[in-house]
Design a protein around this motif. Structure first.
Motif, PDB file in Angstrom:
ATOM      1  N   LEU A  75      -1.663  -0.550  -5.893  1.00 10.97           N
ATOM      2  CA  LEU A  75      -3.023  -0.200  -5.725  1.00 10.97           C
ATOM      3  C   LEU A  75      -3.172  -0.537  -4.232  1.00 10.97           C
ATOM      4  O   LEU A  75      -3.868   0.220  -3.830  1.00 10.97           O
ATOM      5  CB  LEU A  75      -3.644  -0.794  -6.312  1.00 10.97           C
ATOM      6  N   GLY A  76      -2.558  -1.496  -3.208  1.00  9.35           N
ATOM      7  CA  GLY A  76      -2.613  -1.885  -2.177  1.00  9.35           C
ATOM      8  C   GLY A  76      -1.955  -0.676  -1.507  1.00  9.35           C
ATOM      9  O   GLY A  76      -3.090   0.006  -0.481  1.00  9.35           O
ATOM     10  N   VAL A  77      -0.353  -0.635  -1.703  1.00  4.69           N
ATOM     11  CA  VAL A  77      -0.219   0.547  -0.481  1.00  4.69           C
ATOM     12  C   VAL A  77      -0.836   1.611  -0.573  1.00  4.69           C
ATOM     13  O   VAL A  77      -0.945   2.281   0.037  1.00  4.69           O
ATOM     14  CB  VAL A  77       1.279   0.309  -1.201  1.00  4.69           C
ATOM     15  N   ALA A  78      -0.965   2.449  -1.582  1.00  2.00           N
ATOM     16  CA  ALA A  78      -1.908   3.269  -2.355  1.00  2.00           C
ATOM     17  C   ALA A  78      -3.209   3.922  -1.123  1.00  2.00           C
ATOM     18  O   ALA A  78      -2.978   4.872  -0.832  1.00  2.00           O
ATOM     19  CB  ALA A  78      -1.955   3.778  -3.481  1.00  2.00           C
ATOM     20  N   ALA A  79      -3.806   3.070  -1.401  1.00  2.63           N
ATOM     21  CA  ALA A  79      -5.313   2.522  -1.254  1.00  2.63           C
ATOM     22  C   ALA A  79      -4.760   2.444   0.358  1.00  2.63           C
ATOM     23  O   ALA A  79      -5.884   3.579   1.138  1.00  2.63           O
ATOM     24  CB  ALA A  79      -6.659   1.782  -1.389  1.00  2.63           C
ATOM     25  N   ALA A  80      -3.990   1.993   1.025  1.00  8.21           N
ATOM     26  CA  ALA A  80      -3.887   2.260   2.240  1.00  8.21           C
ATOM     27  C   ALA A  80      -3.694   3.763   2.840  1.00  8.21           C
ATOM     28  O   ALA A  80      -3.880   3.982   3.227  1.00  8.21           O
ATOM     29  CB  ALA A  80      -2.950   0.997   3.188  1.00  8.21           C
ATOM     30  N   THR A 140       1.939  -7.136  -0.410  1.00 11.71           N
ATOM     31  CA  THR A 140       1.251  -6.427   0.249  1.00 11.71           C
ATOM     32  C   THR A 140       1.340  -5.495   1.362  1.00 11.71           C
ATOM     33  O   THR A 140       1.538  -4.907   1.515  1.00 11.71           O
ATOM     34  CB  THR A 140       0.079  -5.768  -0.693  1.00 11.71           C
ATOM     35  N   ALA A 141       1.198  -6.777   2.201  1.00  9.41           N
ATOM     36  CA  ALA A 141       0.708  -6.264   4.012  1.00  9.41           C
ATOM     37  C   ALA A 141       2.487  -6.033   3.894  1.00  9.41           C
ATOM     38  O   ALA A 141       1.914  -5.356   4.789  1.00  9.41           O
ATOM     39  CB  ALA A 141       0.386  -7.943   4.387  1.00  9.41           C
ATOM     40  N   GLY A 186      -7.791  -4.349   4.316  1.00 11.98           N
ATOM     41  CA  GLY A 186      -8.568  -4.210   3.620  1.00 11.98           C
ATOM     42  C   GLY A 186      -8.848  -5.384   2.379  1.00 11.98           C
ATOM     43  O   GLY A 186      -7.634  -6.452   2.763  1.00 11.98           O
ATOM     44  N   GLY A 187      -8.848  -5.172   1.065  1.00 14.77           N
ATOM     45  CA  GLY A 187      -7.681  -6.201   0.399  1.00 14.77           C
ATOM     46  C   GLY A 187      -7.735  -6.204  -1.149  1.00 14.77           C
ATOM     47  O   GLY A 187      -7.448  -4.644  -1.208  1.00 14.77           O
ATOM     48  N   VAL A 188      -6.822  -6.666  -1.769  1.00 12.35           N
ATOM     49  CA  VAL A 188      -6.059  -5.718  -2.994  1.00 12.35           C
ATOM     50  C   VAL A 188      -6.618  -7.396  -4.070  1.00 12.35           C
ATOM     51  O   VAL A 188      -6.236  -8.404  -3.792  1.00 12.35           O
ATOM     52  CB  VAL A 188      -4.771  -5.520  -2.885  1.00 12.35           C
ATOM     53  N   ASP A 189      -6.948  -7.089  -5.252  1.00 12.27           N
ATOM     54  CA  ASP A 189      -6.393  -8.368  -6.565  1.00 12.27           C
ATOM     55  C   ASP A 189      -6.249  -7.276  -7.460  1.00 12.27           C
ATOM     56  O   ASP A 189      -6.662  -6.145  -8.102  1.00 12.27           O
ATOM     57  CB  ASP A 189      -7.880  -8.911  -6.644  1.00 12.27           C
ATOM     58  N   ALA A 190      -5.515  -7.885  -8.818  1.00 17.43           N
ATOM     59  CA  ALA A 190      -4.871  -6.971 -10.174  1.00 17.43           C
ATOM     60  C   ALA A 190      -4.893  -7.888 -11.180  1.00 17.43           C
ATOM     61  O   ALA A 190      -3.153  -8.558 -11.075  1.00 17.43           O
ATOM     62  CB  ALA A 190      -4.600  -6.171  -9.821  1.00 17.43           C
ATOM     63  N   MET A 191      -5.418  -8.988 -11.501  1.00 22.25           N
ATOM     64  CA  MET A 191      -4.923  -9.957 -11.930  1.00 22.25           C
ATOM     65  C   MET A 191      -5.809  -9.486 -13.832  1.00 22.25           C
ATOM     66  O   MET A 191      -6.426 -10.751 -14.587  1.00 22.25           O
ATOM     67  CB  MET A 191      -5.581 -11.630 -11.826  1.00 22.25           C
ATOM     68  N   LEU A 192      -5.994  -7.950 -14.157  1.00 21.32           N
ATOM     69  CA  LEU A 192      -6.325  -8.449 -15.840  1.00 21.32           C
ATOM     70  C   LEU A 192      -5.242  -8.173 -16.625  1.00 21.32           C
ATOM     71  O   LEU A 192      -4.452  -7.540 -17.117  1.00 21.32           O
ATOM     72  CB  LEU A 192      -6.920  -6.852 -15.814  1.00 21.32           C
ATOM     73  N   THR A 193      -5.402  -9.933 -17.228  1.00 21.16           N
ATOM     74  CA  THR A 193      -3.869 -10.017 -18.024  1.00 21.16           C
ATOM     75  C   THR A 193      -4.606 -10.924 -18.409  1.00 21.16           C
ATOM     76  O   THR A 193      -5.239 -12.297 -18.329  1.00 21.16           O
ATOM     77  CB  THR A 193      -2.862 -10.873 -16.988  1.00 21.16           C
TER      78      THR A 193
END
Length: 409
Positions: A75-80, A140-141, A186-193
């Motif tokens: 998600l982060g790489v794609a948004a960037a 991600t960075a 920017g920022g990223v988080d994906a914890m919908l688990t």
């Protein structure tokens, strides 16, 4: 000091995976929360959330590369990448030679905790070879820096739900003082688990409205009972304004002010009087050389938790003694985006400031904690294009505020 322009934006969010789609959804004022099969199957207390909508990773990565990237990094790489292309700095797929004056600034609250939990359940002999580079907090960075050939600072900030805003503010500071010329920040988080949702439910942070997910995220509302967990990534291209102008870049506006503070109180509850948050807001205004009366609207952090929203309303009231400007809380639509929230909401704040259209706060019907402030709800509100103040707060007492000034068309 250099002025800092915003010349590109990219987003992957529950509201949409382009800036235009996400902005349209936010303006609709309709929640994106829904039941998730993986949560239903796991039998966790909360079975809904706000997943990213419309993201196809195959458009960004070859199959062999995706095997080495977990969801936050994808998600982060794609948004960037979208933000960089939007800024018109190079053609899609082109990797410039080493750029020592370009930096990468990433905020994340949970980093790669979800994938780490998955790995922990595997037999040791089945651990993927790429386990370590996938779960590094800086993964991600690093991937963004490698993809774009950036050889300037490559930094990761973990300040809970203020992380994305802090990353943007620190990148702005580096450009302002001439350390670099531009940044992807920017920022990223994906914890919908099941693991993460169960953990947040355990501390009573989440809404339990399993019977009505669309009504669960209720920023500032008197009937709020907790936040709705969401995932997202958003990145902005920040650039020295004179360099952006010289190359004829399209400029969305300027990141003109930033401040950060700490409540130094409870580990998960803000100070109820909102004094530190108010002080941070005033410091950001001072940094932007603006007065409270210059602000056209506030994009509130407003998670829909009892204590956070109460404290923020008091902070806004304190920061704007002559009366609250219009206040919106876009988490009513997107859910709580955790460490990516400050970056996603920066996109929405700048879109609103440019267009003079303040999005409505979904599911808001009123309540005593919101009485001191002017919460926009029901439908979008038209205001004159003007600077916007955007708040982000997080567990641990983190406070961060950004001030954006829209470009003059």
């Amino acid at each position: 000091m250099h002025r800092v322009a915003v010349t590109g934006m990219g987003i992957k969010s529950p509201a949409g995976s382009t800036v235009e789609d996400a902005w349209s959804t936010v303006l609709s004022g309709k929640s994106t929360a829904l039941h998730l099969p993986e949560l239903l199957d796991a039998g966790v207390p909360v079975t809904f959330g706000c997943p990213v909508n419309g993201f196809t990773p195959e458009e960004y990565f070859p199959l062999h590369r995706m095997r080495h990237l977990d969801r936050p990094t994808r998600l982060g790489v794609a948004a960037a990448a979208d933000a960089w292309a939007d800024a018109g700095l190079n053609e899609p797929g082109e990797r410039p030679a080493g750029q020592s004056r370009s930096g990468t600034y990433v905020g994340t609250g949970g980093a790669h905790i979800a994938y780490t939990a998955e790995l922990g359940a595997l037999p040791r002999e089945r651990l993927p070879v790429a386990s370590v580079p996938m779960i590094m907090p800086n993964a991600t960075a690093a991937r963004i820096s490698i993809r774009h050939g950036f050889q300037g600072p490559c930094l990761t900030f973990s300040c809970a739900c203020a992380s994305g805003a802090v990353a943007l503010g620190e990148a702005m500071t580096a450009i302002r003082y001439g350390r670099i010329d531009r940044a992807l920040a920017g920022g990223v988080d994906a914890m919908l688990t099941p693991f993460a949702v169960a953990a947040f439910a355990r501390i009573s942070a989440l809404s339990r409205r399993n019977d009505a997910p669309h009504e669960a995220s209720r920023p500032f509302d008197g009937d709020r009972d907790g936040f709705v967990m969401a995932e997202a990534a958003a990145f902005l291209v920040l650039e020295r304004a004179d360099l952006a102008e010289a190359r004829g870049a399209r400029i969305y506006g300027e990141l003109a002010g930033y401040a950060a503070g700490a409540d130094a109180g409870h580990i998960v509850q803000p100070l109820e009087d909102g004094k530190v948050a108010a002080r941070t807001m005033r410091a950001a205004l001072d940094d932007a050389r603006l007065a409270p009366g210059d602000i056209g609207h506030v994009n509130a952090h407003a998670t829909a938790t009892i204590h956070n929203d109460r404290a923020e309303a008091r902070a806004i009231e304190s920061c704007f003694p002559a009366g609250s400007p219009p206040v919106t809380a876009t988490k009513g639509v997107t859910g709580h985006l955790l460490g990516s929230g400050g970056a996603v909401e920066a996109v929405f704040a700048l879109m609103a400031a440019r267009s003079g259209t303040v999005p409505p706060t979904a599911n808001f019907t009123g309540g005593p904690d919101a009485d001191p402030i002017d919460v926009v709800h029901g439908e979008p509100r038209q205001v004159s294009p003007a600077p916007v103040l955007s708040n982000s707060f997080g567990f641990g007492g983190h406070d961060a505020t950004l001030v954006f000034v829209p470009a003059q068309d």
